[in-house]
Each structure stands twice: as C-alpha cells, then as structure tokens.
Design an enzyme around this catalytic site. Structure first.
Site, short mmCIF file in Angstrom:
data_model
loop_
_atom_site.label_atom_id
_atom_site.label_comp_id
_atom_site.label_asym_id
_atom_site.label_seq_id
_atom_site.Cartn_x
_atom_site.Cartn_y
_atom_site.Cartn_z
N GLY A 96 -50.16 45.79 10.03
CA GLY A 96 -49.12 46.74 9.67
C GLY A 96 -47.98 46.07 8.93
O GLY A 96 -48.17 45.07 8.23
N HIS A 97 -46.79 46.63 9.10
CA HIS A 97 -45.61 46.14 8.39
C HIS A 97 -45.31 44.69 8.74
O HIS A 97 -45.02 43.88 7.87
CB HIS A 97 -44.42 47.04 8.77
CG HIS A 97 -43.16 46.77 8.03
ND1 HIS A 97 -43.05 46.90 6.66
CD2 HIS A 97 -41.93 46.39 8.47
CE1 HIS A 97 -41.81 46.62 6.29
NE2 HIS A 97 -41.12 46.29 7.36
#
Length: 287
Positions: free
Chosen positions: A260-261
């Site tokens: 993810g981020h």
C-alpha cells in the site's frame, strides 16, 4: 554505524533530525510523508549507514520538531525550513528520497537548487494528475469555507484514519508493525498538531498547481531516478508512478502489487536491494 538524534535551530524552528554514516560519504536526504516523520526511515538508515551519509529531518508540525506559535503551515514554508536546514548542514549535493509529502517538499528544493540534486528515489510521491485517486481528488477539492469540509479533513487525523493509510491496499496486514501507526498517532495528538495538519491539507492544492513546473524540471535535468510504488496506495495510483517515465524514460520503475501507501514500512526486504543497486551504480568506485 550509530544513528545520531539531533536538533538544530532553523529560523526559530527547532528541527529534529536523524543522521548516520561517514561525513564524507555521498549524502541521501530522506524526506518523510504524512502523518509520519523521520522515524519511518529508521530501518533504512541502519541498512545503508556504513556507506552513505543519511539525513532525515522532521518537518514543522511533525515528529520531534518544535515550531513556534504562529508558524505558517504551508508546503512553501516546509520547503523553506528544509532548504535552510540543508544549508546549515552544508549539504552541497545529495540524492533525494521522496515519499508522499516528501515529493512536494523535495521537488521544491530541486527546482530552487537543481545543482544540488544527484539522484531521486521516488516512493509513492506523486507529481502527476494521472496519479491522483478519486479520494485524493475529493480531498484536494475541499475548502475550509465549505461547511463540513474541515470536519472531513480532520477525520484523517483520528486513529481510524491513520490505520487506514497504513492498511489500505496491503495484501498481508501481518507485515505491518502496529507500532508505526501508533507512533504517528501519538504525534498527531500533540497540542496544535491537528491544526497544523489541517492547514497543510487545505494547502495541498498548491502542489497540484506546480505539477507542470516539476515535470519540466524532470525533463530538463533528467536526474537518475528509481521509482518504488505500492500499487494498493489509496491516494496515489500506479498511473502516477508510470507517468514519471514520460519525462524520465530512463528511470527504473518497480511496482509492488501487494503493498500500500507505506510500502517501505512493509516491504523493506524487497526494496532494500533495489536501492542498494541503484545507489551503487551512481558510484563507480563501489560498482
């Protein structure tokens, strides 16, 4: 190699920073994102401190840095303080690690002092409208004067909002150390921090306005660039990662489909060899 944890006064801001590595080694300036701080680089610093000078400051409004009352929280001011910080540490040349907010801060530095930038490592740091998710566009469109918008922005600073940033798009949540979002939340909950982050959220549109100038800088200067991107990022899509190749066709791009981020937080074993190889190619003496 030990990490030194230090403070330095920059224009009335007591900037906290982490530093490790030989003073005469090539420098890598590590610029963190939201809502974290220089602690996001703690494991990366341990990995490379024997060969490089690594420096990671906390911006005003983040981490251990202390800003005076009345400090204006805009991305221009974050860049002002960071630029003055590099002057104070005599960083004449350095590679930039850009993550999230580190993108707009670092690219401001690059356009102001292009002669200093030796290379870029871009990790989920967007500089293209292509890379803005629907959620990011919705956030950037919010205005303080619009009823309900400030409340919506401030919801990002809650424990649930912080966990979402770490967990969204991450295929295996067991790879995430729960201490990371918990530490971020501790700093977000300090007096005045939510107000500072709200100001920055409403200023974020100034970064989008500068995308064309930053893209022109990339096309003109063509710095050696390594792009690392967690594909599950809920804010910055993989289209933004690939867009860099329009202006930097020789850049090296790696997408992490199950990250993810905060890809560096969860995928350090996969990312570290890529950074090591990239930095080594910048140093013929170490190739």
């Amino acid at each position: 190699m030990d990490i030194r944890n230090r403070h330095i006064d920059i224009d009335g801001v007591r900037v906290f920073y982490r530093e490790a590595g030989p003073a005469d080694a090539p420098a890598l300036l590590l610029l963190h994102g939201f809502p974290t701080g220089s602690h996001q680089f703690r494991r990366l610093i341990d990995t490379f401190a024997d060969r490089y000078r690594l420096i990671a400051p906390d911006y005003p409004g983040f981490g251990h840095t202390e800003a005076p009352a009345g400090f204006t929280y805009t991305f221009d001011r974050l860049a002002d303080i960071t630029e003055a910080f590099t002057d104070a540490l005599h960083l004449d040349t350095y590679a930039l690690y850009l993550f999230d907010f580190g993108g707009p801060v670092g690219l401001r530095l690059a356009t102001r002092r292009p002669e200093r930038i030796t290379a870029l490592i871009v990790q989920n740091a967007n500089a293209y409208e292509d890379g803005l998710s629907d959620g990011a566009r919705e956030l950037i469109a919010r205005r303080r004067e619009t009823p309900g918008d400030e409340e919506a922005v401030r919801s990002l600073f809650t424990p649930a909002g912080t966990r979402f940033q770490y967990e969204a798009g991450l295929a295996d949540p067991t790879r995430l150390d729960p201490g990371a979002p918990a530490l971020d939340q501790y700093f977000l909950d300090l007096p005045g921090r939510a107000d500072a982050q709200t100001d920055l959220a409403f200023d974020y549109r100034t970064n989008v306005d500068r995308y064309p100038a930053w893209q022109e800088w990339l096309r003109t200067h063509r710095p050696p660039t390594l792009i690392l991107w967690g594909a599950g990022d809920p804010f910055f899509t993989t289209a933004g990662a690939k867009a860099y190749l329009r202006d930097l066709p020789e850049a090296e791009l790696h997408l992490f489909e199950d990250a993810g981020h905060f890809a560096l937080e969860t995928h350090l074993p996969e990312i570290t060899p890529l950074i090591e190889d990239f930095l080594a190619r910048l140093r013929p003496d170490r190739a």
